[in-house]
Design a protein around this motif. Structure first.
Motif, PDB file in Angstrom:
ATOM      1  N   GLN A   1     -22.583  -3.838  -0.124  1.00  0.00           N
ATOM      2  CA  GLN A   1     -23.350  -4.488  -1.185  1.00  0.00           C
ATOM      3  C   GLN A   1     -23.440  -5.978  -0.908  1.00  0.00           C
ATOM      4  O   GLN A   1     -22.537  -6.575  -0.333  1.00  0.00           O
ATOM      5  N   THR A   2     -24.557  -6.536  -1.285  1.00  0.00           N
ATOM      6  CA  THR A   2     -24.756  -7.962  -1.034  1.00  0.00           C
ATOM      7  C   THR A   2     -25.608  -8.554  -2.146  1.00  0.00           C
ATOM      8  O   THR A   2     -26.111  -7.840  -3.015  1.00  0.00           O
ATOM      9  N   LYS A   3     -25.745  -9.873  -2.101  1.00  0.00           N
ATOM     10  CA  LYS A   3     -26.446 -10.577  -3.169  1.00  0.00           C
ATOM     11  C   LYS A   3     -27.757 -11.109  -2.609  1.00  0.00           C
ATOM     12  O   LYS A   3     -27.773 -11.681  -1.517  1.00  0.00           O
TER      13      LYS A   3
ATOM     14  N   ARG B   1     -30.453 -13.553  -6.897  1.00  0.00           N
ATOM     15  CA  ARG B   1     -29.179 -13.360  -7.605  1.00  0.00           C
ATOM     16  C   ARG B   1     -29.009 -11.967  -8.171  1.00  0.00           C
ATOM     17  O   ARG B   1     -28.395 -11.790  -9.232  1.00  0.00           O
TER      18      ARG B   1
ATOM     19  N   PHE C   1     -27.765  -7.898  -7.222  1.00  0.00           N
ATOM     20  CA  PHE C   1     -26.865  -7.243  -6.289  1.00  0.00           C
ATOM     21  C   PHE C   1     -27.507  -5.955  -5.808  1.00  0.00           C
ATOM     22  O   PHE C   1     -28.001  -5.170  -6.622  1.00  0.00           O
ATOM     23  N   VAL C   2     -27.532  -5.776  -4.495  1.00  0.00           N
ATOM     24  CA  VAL C   2     -28.156  -4.580  -3.943  1.00  0.00           C
ATOM     25  C   VAL C   2     -27.194  -3.940  -2.957  1.00  0.00           C
ATOM     26  O   VAL C   2     -26.256  -4.591  -2.486  1.00  0.00           O
ATOM     27  N   LYS C   3     -27.436  -2.666  -2.669  1.00  0.00           N
ATOM     28  CA  LYS C   3     -26.558  -1.992  -1.718  1.00  0.00           C
ATOM     29  C   LYS C   3     -27.400  -1.232  -0.714  1.00  0.00           C
ATOM     30  O   LYS C   3     -28.548  -0.874  -0.997  1.00  0.00           O
TER      31      LYS C   3
ATOM     32  N   ILE D   1     -31.024  -0.421  -2.146  1.00  0.00           N
ATOM     33  CA  ILE D   1     -31.228   0.191  -3.455  1.00  0.00           C
ATOM     34  C   ILE D   1     -30.876  -0.857  -4.496  1.00  0.00           C
ATOM     35  O   ILE D   1     -29.806  -1.477  -4.406  1.00  0.00           O
ATOM     36  N   ASP D   2     -31.768  -1.098  -5.456  1.00  0.00           N
ATOM     37  CA  ASP D   2     -31.467  -2.122  -6.464  1.00  0.00           C
ATOM     38  C   ASP D   2     -30.820  -1.506  -7.697  1.00  0.00           C
ATOM     39  O   ASP D   2     -30.525  -0.304  -7.726  1.00  0.00           O
ATOM     40  N   GLY D   3     -30.580  -2.346  -8.706  1.00  0.00           N
ATOM     41  CA  GLY D   3     -29.849  -1.909  -9.893  1.00  0.00           C
ATOM     42  C   GLY D   3     -30.525  -0.765 -10.628  1.00  0.00           C
ATOM     43  O   GLY D   3     -29.863   0.009 -11.318  1.00  0.00           O
ATOM     44  N   ASP D   4     -31.849  -0.638 -10.514  1.00  0.00           N
ATOM     45  CA  ASP D   4     -32.541   0.434 -11.224  1.00  0.00           C
ATOM     46  C   ASP D   4     -32.699   1.672 -10.361  1.00  0.00           C
ATOM     47  O   ASP D   4     -33.350   2.632 -10.752  1.00  0.00           O
TER      48      ASP D   4
ATOM     49  N   GLU E   1     -38.732 -13.469  -9.179  1.00  0.00           N
ATOM     50  CA  GLU E   1     -38.870 -12.017  -9.048  1.00  0.00           C
ATOM     51  C   GLU E   1     -38.972 -11.625  -7.583  1.00  0.00           C
ATOM     52  O   GLU E   1     -38.337 -10.683  -7.130  1.00  0.00           O
TER      53      GLU E   1
ATOM     54  N   LYS F   1     -35.891 -11.685  -5.217  1.00  0.00           N
ATOM     55  CA  LYS F   1     -34.953 -10.550  -5.258  1.00  0.00           C
ATOM     56  C   LYS F   1     -35.088  -9.647  -4.034  1.00  0.00           C
ATOM     57  O   LYS F   1     -34.236  -8.801  -3.795  1.00  0.00           O
TER      58      LYS F   1
ATOM     59  N   LEU G   1     -18.504  -0.860   0.028  1.00  0.00           N
ATOM     60  CA  LEU G   1     -18.394  -0.288  -1.310  1.00  0.00           C
ATOM     61  C   LEU G   1     -18.369   1.224  -1.145  1.00  0.00           C
ATOM     62  O   LEU G   1     -19.202   1.781  -0.455  1.00  0.00           O
TER      63      LEU G   1
ATOM     64  N   GLU H   1     -18.672   4.732  -2.987  1.00  0.00           N
ATOM     65  CA  GLU H   1     -18.962   5.463  -4.219  1.00  0.00           C
ATOM     66  C   GLU H   1     -18.376   6.847  -4.075  1.00  0.00           C
ATOM     67  O   GLU H   1     -18.387   7.429  -2.991  1.00  0.00           O
TER      68      GLU H   1
END
Lengths: 399, 337
Positions: free
Chosen positions: A167-169, A173, A175-177, A197-200, A220, A223, A235, A237
């Motif tokens: 995961q990185t930034k 700002r 956070f994506v993985k 993959i983003d937060g959504d 926007e 990102k 990370l 999961e």
């Protein structure tokens, strides 16, 4: 005096008086115990009952906020650990009991071994649970130090079912993985564009830029960009079947430790139940030409099942109420943000929650603790009543 | 009250998806160490989880010494400490090949408490405390400390020897003479501060000590004893103001967290530490402690930003540096790793 002590009527009233006095003393002593129990229950009910609500039963622990805290996770944790513990302890316990009762060896050495096992089990039933806690710590958490222990920033010695990402930034700002592929380092530097993959949960390509100013100004759009050379950290999961060795401070370790705690109880109560099956039933079966295994399988076990189940349920209620071994093995976990994802997660359980809350510096948690005690007592009461019901129901049938 | 506090988090949760700013940061952070620093970590955890709900943070409080053990064995990412690292602990951490950044987070005033019914102790000097707590004096009754006090047995409730609070108190009253705290039948120790509070609340002639925040949360049934400042000769009661100004001496002390630099490379730990710095005064005050001077916080932040490893409290020869935090916590003093 000694010859006509029992028949002499001259002391009769005095002896009756003594006998009555003794009865009163016994009554007083036993009612003392009841009074203490009632006082305890009353104080707990008074301080705790007003806290019982649906929110309390389903909520999670919140620091410094006793009113908003709940025991949802602790209830699930306790239930899960109890089920796992039963799944391990009951088959082993019943198996051992059958071996000890029905398959007594004739050979002298084996008989001695048989006696030794029996003696050990009787002694183990009296060992304090905290000792089992330390045993569980060495056996399951550290696996006798046969493997390197689990450290916060080293790869786990052996694991399956983990889905690895980095995961990185982004410059926006967020956070994506992205999937780790076959990389194993705990941190890497970004050197190429990655499908992230983003937060959504949307997939997109993270583009690298050499300078911040190379990225678009629009927050926007930023990102979708990251600095080349920025670090990304590993990370893991957990899939539901995620498993690693050594077991570490996990709910599986706690369940296995509790299985050790209740194993002697399961064995002894199953032995009692098997022993209570009338000899004639076995002899009848042998007489019909059944082998020893057929006798056990078809006659002894069915007849002993109610007794075995009663013992198993009572030992479960012991397991659900134990705090010390869980504290030693899993630590005083009060709440987790993600809930239980796999057997390798930590989880709060009811007795540990009660212990931690009762000792919290925020006095409000004392009431919450009382409310949790009520819940635990109700659970125990239900389990014990079920055990009694089973016993009463099947006792009649056999007789 | 109850329904309000329950519904606010629910409301926040309900609003989160609408903002489209769902934070995706996840991972694990393991914090161990001092029970005195635990309230700070707990508060930071709570606020941080409000922004990053998927990061799982476990906070333990088994004592400063155990925290450094966990740091050396690689079991924790961050270790809380109510005293600086000792040279022996530093050697163990170095032997394990672990590097750390030393971060002071707050001031605490070690508070000496008595039962409110105790009306004869108006204030205490360091010498009187030595008579009460040190192994070589070990006064039996209050009369042995001051002839005008009642001839009643002293009973003491002190933190366990694995806690930084014990070490700090021992250092103030016994360091010069190489003496430690008494441990006879008049002393009860516990790592659980609540036991100490209960003990002092229940006995008229009892005395105990622990961190200021713990006193602050349990003012009912306790009285903090003013301590005579050895320099000014004035008796000072611990409070946020007197601890901050340094008047409450010699029992005000800095609290630290030690961050494993390897862990700091993990995104979730980095974000947590940055968040803690951004909100430090708020966190510290909510936990009942006293914020540090800005210069110290800035120096600490510099160390974190540059991953400057090592401690400021042990010099090259392994000797301990002591003095005011502002004068010791400077870049020139950083050594050991």
């Amino acid at each position: 005096m000694s010859t006509n002590f029992y028949s002499s009527p001259k002391n009769e009233s005095g002896r009756k008086q003594k006998s009555n006095l003794f009865a009163v003393a016994c009554l007083l002593i036993s009612s003392l115990a009841v009074v203490i129990l009632v006082t305890l229950l009353a104080t707990i009910l008074i301080s705790g009952s007003s806290w019982l609500s649906w929110e309390f039963l389903t909520g999670v622990h919140k620091e410094d906020n006793p009113e908003g805290s709940g025991i949802g996770q602790a209830v699930t944790g306790s239930a899960l650990i109890c089920l796992l513990c039963a799944a391990v302890a009951i088959p082993i316990g019943i198996g051992t009991a059958i071996f000890l009762e029905e398959f007594q060896p004739r050979n002298k050495f084996l008989r001695w071994l048989h006696g030794l096992v029996q003696l050990n089990i009787s002694n183990l039933a009296g060992v304090p649970s905290i000792v089992y806690g330390i045993l569980g710590l060495t056996t399951f958490v550290y696996l006798f130090n046969l493997m390197p222990s689990i450290q916060v920033n080293k790869p786990i010695p052996w694991e399956i079912g983990g889905i690895h990402f980095y995961q990185t930034k982004t410059l926006g700002r967020t956070f994506v993985k992205f999937p780790a592929g076959d990389r194993e380092e705990t941190t890497i530097k970004l050197t190429q564009n990655e499908m992230c993959i983003d937060g959504d949960g949307n997939e997109f390509e993270l583009k690298l830029v050499d300078k911040r100013s190379d990225a678009p100004k629009d927050p926007e759009l930023r990102k979708g960009f990251a600095l080349r050379g920025r670090s990304a950290s590993r990370l893991t999961e957990r899939s539901p079947w995620y498993f690693h060795l050594p077991l570490g401070r996990s709910l599986l370790s706690a369940a296995l430790t509790l299985a050790l705690v209740i194993l002697p109880i399961v064995i002894i109560s199953s032995q009692e139940a098997i022993r209570a099956v009338p000899r004639s039933i076995r002899e009848a079966a042998f007489g019909m030409g059944a082998t020893r295994w057929q006798v056990v399988r078809k006659t002894v076990l069915p007849a002993a099942t109610p007794g075995i189940m009663t013992g198993a349920i009572l030992s479960m209620s012991r397991a659900i109420g134990e705090a010390a071994p869980v504290l030693a093995v899993m630590g005083g976990v009060l709440g987790t943000t993600r809930g239980i994802q796999s057997l390798m997660d930590q989880t709060p359980v009811l007795p540990v929650t009660i212990y931690q809350w009762a000792g919290d510096e925020n006095a409000g948690f004392e009431n919450a603790s009382s409310a949790a005690i009520i819940v635990l007592l109700v659970v125990l009461l239900i389990m014990n009543s079920v055990a009694i019901l089973i016993r009463n129901r099947y006792e009649k049938k056999l007789a | 009250m109850k329904s309000v506090s329950v519904s606010i988090p629910v409301l926040i949760l309900a609003l989160l998806p609408m903002t489209g700013q769902a934070q995706n940061l996840s991972g694990n952070i393991n914090i161990q160490g001092s029970s005195t620093v635990q309230p700070i970590s707990n508060k930071a955890k709570e606020l941080f989880n409000g922004v990053h709900p998927k990061v799982n943070i476990s906070v333990g409080g088994e004592g400063t010494g155990n925290g450094f053990k966990a740091l050396a064995s690689g079991e924790c990412d961050i270790s809380g400490a109510s005293r600086p690292i000792k040279s022996t602990e530093l050697a163990k951490v170095n032997a394990a090949g672990i590097k750390f950044v030393e971060v002071p987070v707050a001031y605490d005033g070690l508070t000496i408490v008595v039962n409110p019914k105790n009306d004869f102790i108006k204030s205490l000097t360091v010498d009187q405390l030595k008579k009460i707590f040190r192994e070589d004096f070990a006064a039996k009754t209050w009369k042995d400390v001051d002839p005008s006090w009642p001839s009643e047995k002293i009973s003491l409730y002190i933190p366990g020897s694995a806690s930084g609070t014990f070490d700090y108190f021992k250092e103030v009253i016994g360091k010069k003479d190489g003496k430690t705290l008494r441990s006879d039948e008049q002393v009860q120790d516990s790592e659980d501060d609540k036991m100490l509070v209960t003990g002092v609340k229940g006995e008229k002639y009892a005395m105990g000590f622990f961190g200021y925040s713990y006193y602050d949360a349990n003012r009912n049934g306790l009285r903090a004893v003013p301590i005579v400042n050895p320099k000014s000769g004035k008796a000072v009661t611990p409070s946020i103001e007197t601890i901050k100004s340094g008047e409450y001496a010699p029992f005000s002390r800095p609290l630290f967290v030690y961050v494993n630099t390897k862990s700091y490379e993990k995104l979730e730990v980095e974000e947590y530490v940055l968040y803690m710095f951004d909100n430090l005064p708020k966190i510290v005050e909510a936990a009942g402690y006293v914020p540090l001077p800005e210069a110290v916080v800035a120096a600490a932040q510099d160390n974190v930003d540059a991953s400057n490893t090592g401690t400021h409290f042990v010099d090259e020869k392994g000797e301990k540096r002591s003095g005011a935090l502002e004068s010791v916590f400077v870049p020139e003093n950083r050594a050991g790793q």
